[in-house]
Design a protein around this motif. Structure first.
Motif, short mmCIF file in Angstrom:
data_model
loop_
_atom_site.label_atom_id
_atom_site.label_comp_id
_atom_site.label_asym_id
_atom_site.label_seq_id
_atom_site.Cartn_x
_atom_site.Cartn_y
_atom_site.Cartn_z
N PRO A 120 84.39 39.20 17.68
CA PRO A 120 84.45 37.14 18.04
C PRO A 120 85.51 37.39 16.32
O PRO A 120 85.92 37.53 15.61
CB PRO A 120 83.13 37.05 17.51
CG PRO A 120 82.55 37.63 16.83
CD PRO A 120 82.71 39.11 16.80
N ALA A 121 86.91 36.82 17.48
CA ALA A 121 87.88 36.85 15.53
C ALA A 121 88.69 35.64 16.81
O ALA A 121 87.85 34.76 17.59
CB ALA A 121 88.89 37.73 15.72
N GLY A 122 89.77 35.11 15.93
CA GLY A 122 90.51 33.55 16.46
C GLY A 122 90.95 34.00 17.71
O GLY A 122 90.94 34.45 18.47
N THR A 123 92.23 32.76 18.09
CA THR A 123 92.47 32.02 19.17
C THR A 123 94.20 32.91 19.48
O THR A 123 94.39 33.96 20.59
CB THR A 123 92.63 31.15 19.82
OG1 THR A 123 92.45 30.98 18.66
CG2 THR A 123 90.64 31.16 20.38
N GLU A 124 94.98 32.22 18.00
CA GLU A 124 96.76 32.67 18.58
C GLU A 124 96.73 34.12 18.14
O GLU A 124 96.18 34.75 17.31
CB GLU A 124 96.65 31.90 17.19
CG GLU A 124 97.60 30.82 17.59
CD GLU A 124 97.83 29.81 16.57
OE1 GLU A 124 98.31 30.30 16.06
OE2 GLU A 124 97.74 27.99 16.81
N SER A 125 97.08 34.81 18.94
CA SER A 125 97.80 36.48 18.56
C SER A 125 98.27 36.63 17.52
O SER A 125 97.92 37.87 17.71
CB SER A 125 98.51 36.89 20.44
OG SER A 125 99.92 36.50 20.36
N SER A 126 99.54 35.86 16.72
CA SER A 126 99.85 36.91 16.29
C SER A 126 98.99 36.29 14.42
O SER A 126 99.59 36.72 13.32
CB SER A 126 101.30 35.82 15.69
OG SER A 126 101.15 34.72 15.78
N VAL A 127 97.96 35.75 14.26
CA VAL A 127 97.21 35.64 13.11
C VAL A 127 96.71 37.63 12.81
O VAL A 127 96.60 38.24 13.83
CB VAL A 127 96.01 34.79 13.64
CG1 VAL A 127 95.37 34.80 12.77
CG2 VAL A 127 96.18 33.46 13.50
N GLY A 128 96.74 36.99 11.08
CA GLY A 128 96.41 38.74 11.53
C GLY A 128 94.80 38.62 11.07
O GLY A 128 94.65 38.05 10.46
N VAL A 129 94.52 40.00 11.55
CA VAL A 129 93.03 40.19 11.53
C VAL A 129 92.40 39.89 10.19
O VAL A 129 91.23 39.13 10.10
CB VAL A 129 92.31 41.20 12.52
CG1 VAL A 129 92.84 42.47 11.52
CG2 VAL A 129 91.16 41.20 12.43
N VAL A 130 93.01 40.30 8.76
CA VAL A 130 92.70 40.28 7.48
C VAL A 130 92.63 38.79 7.01
O VAL A 130 91.33 38.93 6.30
CB VAL A 130 93.38 41.72 6.62
CG1 VAL A 130 94.45 40.97 6.50
CG2 VAL A 130 92.14 41.28 4.98
N GLY A 131 93.34 37.95 7.17
CA GLY A 131 93.50 36.91 6.28
C GLY A 131 92.00 36.27 7.14
O GLY A 131 91.69 35.68 6.95
N LEU A 132 92.59 35.73 8.73
CA LEU A 132 90.91 35.36 9.06
C LEU A 132 89.57 35.69 8.81
O LEU A 132 88.81 34.65 8.56
CB LEU A 132 91.50 35.66 10.57
CG LEU A 132 90.34 35.11 11.56
CD1 LEU A 132 91.00 33.84 12.02
CD2 LEU A 132 90.08 35.81 12.86
N THR A 133 89.47 37.50 8.91
CA THR A 133 88.19 37.73 8.00
C THR A 133 87.60 37.19 6.89
O THR A 133 86.62 36.97 6.93
CB THR A 133 88.66 39.07 8.44
OG1 THR A 133 88.41 39.56 9.81
CG2 THR A 133 86.56 39.62 8.31
N LEU A 134 88.32 37.51 6.06
CA LEU A 134 87.93 37.26 4.57
C LEU A 134 88.20 35.50 4.81
O LEU A 134 86.80 35.39 3.72
CB LEU A 134 89.31 37.55 3.65
CG LEU A 134 89.47 39.08 3.56
CD1 LEU A 134 90.48 39.33 2.64
CD2 LEU A 134 88.44 39.64 3.29
N GLY A 135 88.80 34.92 5.57
CA GLY A 135 87.87 33.23 4.97
C GLY A 135 87.10 32.97 6.29
O GLY A 135 86.62 31.93 5.64
N GLY A 136 86.28 33.70 6.95
CA GLY A 136 84.72 33.46 7.78
C GLY A 136 85.82 33.93 9.44
O GLY A 136 84.96 34.75 9.42
N GLY A 137 86.54 32.70 9.99
CA GLY A 137 86.49 33.71 11.45
C GLY A 137 85.90 32.66 12.33
O GLY A 137 84.85 33.19 12.55
N ILE A 138 86.61 31.87 12.88
CA ILE A 138 86.19 31.31 13.58
C ILE A 138 86.63 31.26 14.89
O ILE A 138 88.19 31.45 14.67
CB ILE A 138 85.56 29.87 13.51
CG1 ILE A 138 86.98 29.08 13.14
CG2 ILE A 138 84.32 29.70 12.09
CD1 ILE A 138 86.93 27.35 13.21
N GLY A 139 86.20 31.42 16.08
CA GLY A 139 86.69 31.86 17.14
C GLY A 139 86.34 31.07 18.83
O GLY A 139 84.97 30.77 18.53
#
Length: 449
Positions: A120-139
């Motif tokens: 489970p992760a975000g929606t925009e394809s260019s977002v980096g997986v690491v920054g998203l994850t470290l902040g939580g990661g909603i999607g």
């Protein structure tokens, strides 16, 4: 003593690729680093950190370029960019995946989806997986499968060693578990340079998606029906609503359901019966088609932007809905929106202190967005976002660290709630000299030497 050299793909202001290399997704508040090093492997990351420390050079860490306040950039100084480190290693027997920290969501979804699995992760394809994850990661899979960080098993990180060195640290439930805890919602760039993340996988096949559109005249009814339904409906269903400006004249609710279209149609009855929808469609599609549907191309294109956010723990009273409507009736430009995503489900089944991501009781995450064409329009757009945030603050709490806002005064509490103390303890243990710092980084507990 031998001097450390920067290794990897090095870009400086004299290089023809510099403009592209320094440009982030947000063109507002631009920065001009002296050196950008695109690391190819962990050794390059170690060399970059050692070089920065040896030369007393300020630096920032960057992956997907989606830091809303451009905290991954700086004027002069060094940018340690890990986006070239993007290998993805699947282990379908153990249902895990090890992802190098430079990978973006588009490539992660594609590689996993082709094998019938996902995270489970975000929606925009260019977002980096690491920054998203470290902040939580909603999607769009938050309610059935939790936040991105809830599925994180292990990280590898290049951290500081002593007064000048760098070292590789592994964190999982058994080893450096406090660092893993902090990496699940404590935000990017605070403790070290994450080089890889290991996640547990979820099988996924076809999913059902929907879109319902109303006109401006249904603003209050549509939002109220959505907020009283979305966080409480079947946990397999995650949805979002976007309230657009009066000029655009559109309220759009969309979502993704891990189940069939016929089941989804029944679940959507409260929304379908609200007001006079202009358009309703429900489709069953292969999972990767759903990923494509929620990936809005404009979100991946650099633009002059301002965003801020908050969490909603109780449904908005009528007065708050009216305020949102008033702000969107007189926006600085037609591209302003207020966006909400439903939470609850698996996200709310984790205690607020179990991970660094604090806002487990929130029903929704909320974001205030605007983008504009000419630099001179910056001030009125930023003022609009800040005024919305302040006006809605009696009905909201905190802010999501992945929606950072440099104008929030008590930002530590806004991002981390009651987890601030423990996060500062972890910071003091792994980065006591505050080597990893930026305008809204977590400070260590004691003054460093």
């Amino acid at each position: 003593m031998k001097k450390v050299k920067l290794t990897g793909r090095i870009v400086t202001p004299d290089d023809p690729g510099y403009e592209q290399a320094r440009t982030n997704n947000n063109l507002n508040n631009p920065k001009y680093p002296s050196v950008i090093v695109f690391c190819q492997d962990t050794k390059d990351v170690i060399n970059a950190l050692n070089w920065a420390r040896e030369n007393n050079e300020p630096f920032r860490i960057r992956s997907g370029r989606h830091s809303y306040e451009n905290y991954s950039l700086l004027n002069k100084g060094l940018v340690i960019d890990i986006s070239d480190m993007n290998d993805i290693q699947l282990n379908l027997q153990e249902m895990t995946v090890k992802i190098e920290a430079g990978a973006n969501l588009g490539s992660v979804y594609r590689v996993l989806g082709e094998q019938g699995v996902t995270i489970p992760a975000g929606t925009e394809s260019s977002v980096g997986v690491v920054g998203l994850t470290l902040g939580g990661g909603i999607g769009m899979l938050s309610r059935p499968f939790g936040l991105t960080c809830d599925n994180l098993i292990e990280i590898e990180m290049v951290g500081v060693s002593g007064h000048e060195g760098a070292t590789v640290i592994q964190a999982n439930r058994q080893k450096n578990s406090d660092l893993l805890w902090a990496s699940c919602g404590g935000g990017g760039g605070n403790f070290g340079i994450v080089t890889s993340l290991t996640f547990k996988l979820h099988p996924i096949n076809d999913v059902a998606i929907f879109s319902i559109t109303w006109g401006w005249e249904d603003f209050e009814r549509a939002f109220d029906a959505w907020q009283k339904w979305a966080p409480y409906t079947d946990e397999r269903l995650t949805s979002q609503i976007e309230l657009k400006s009066k000029e655009i004249d559109e309220i759009v609710a969309q979502g993704e359901f891990v189940g069939s279209a016929s089941e989804l149609k029944k679940l959507l009855r409260p929304l379908r019966k609200t007001g006079t929808p202009r358009n309703i469609w429900i489709k069953e599609v292969p999972y990767l088609k759903a990923v494509e549907f929620f990936d809005i191309p404009s979100g991946n294109q650099p633009a002059l932007r301002k965003r801020s956010g908050s969490f909603i723990e109780r449904p908005f009273p009528h007065a708050a809905i009216v305020q949102m409507k008033e702000f969107l009736a007189k926006p600085p430009n037609r591209n302003t929106t207020i966006w909400q995503q439903s939470l609850g489900g698996a996200v709310g089944q984790v205690a607020p202190n179990r991970t660094a991501y604090y806002y487990r009781n929130a029903l929704m995450a909320q974001e205030y967005n605007t983008f504009w064409k000419k630099p001179k329009e910056e001030e009125k757009n930023i003022r609009w976002v800040e005024n919305v945030r302040r006006a809605l603050s009696p009905y909201t709490t905190g802010d999501y660290v992945n929606f950072p806002d440099r104008y929030i005064k008590d930002w530590l509490t806004a991002y981390y709630g009651r987890n601030v103390r423990r996060l500062r303890e972890v910071k003091s243990k792994y980065d006591p000299l505050n080597v990893f710092h930026f305008p809204q980084s977590i400070p260590p507990n004691r003054k460093w030497l």
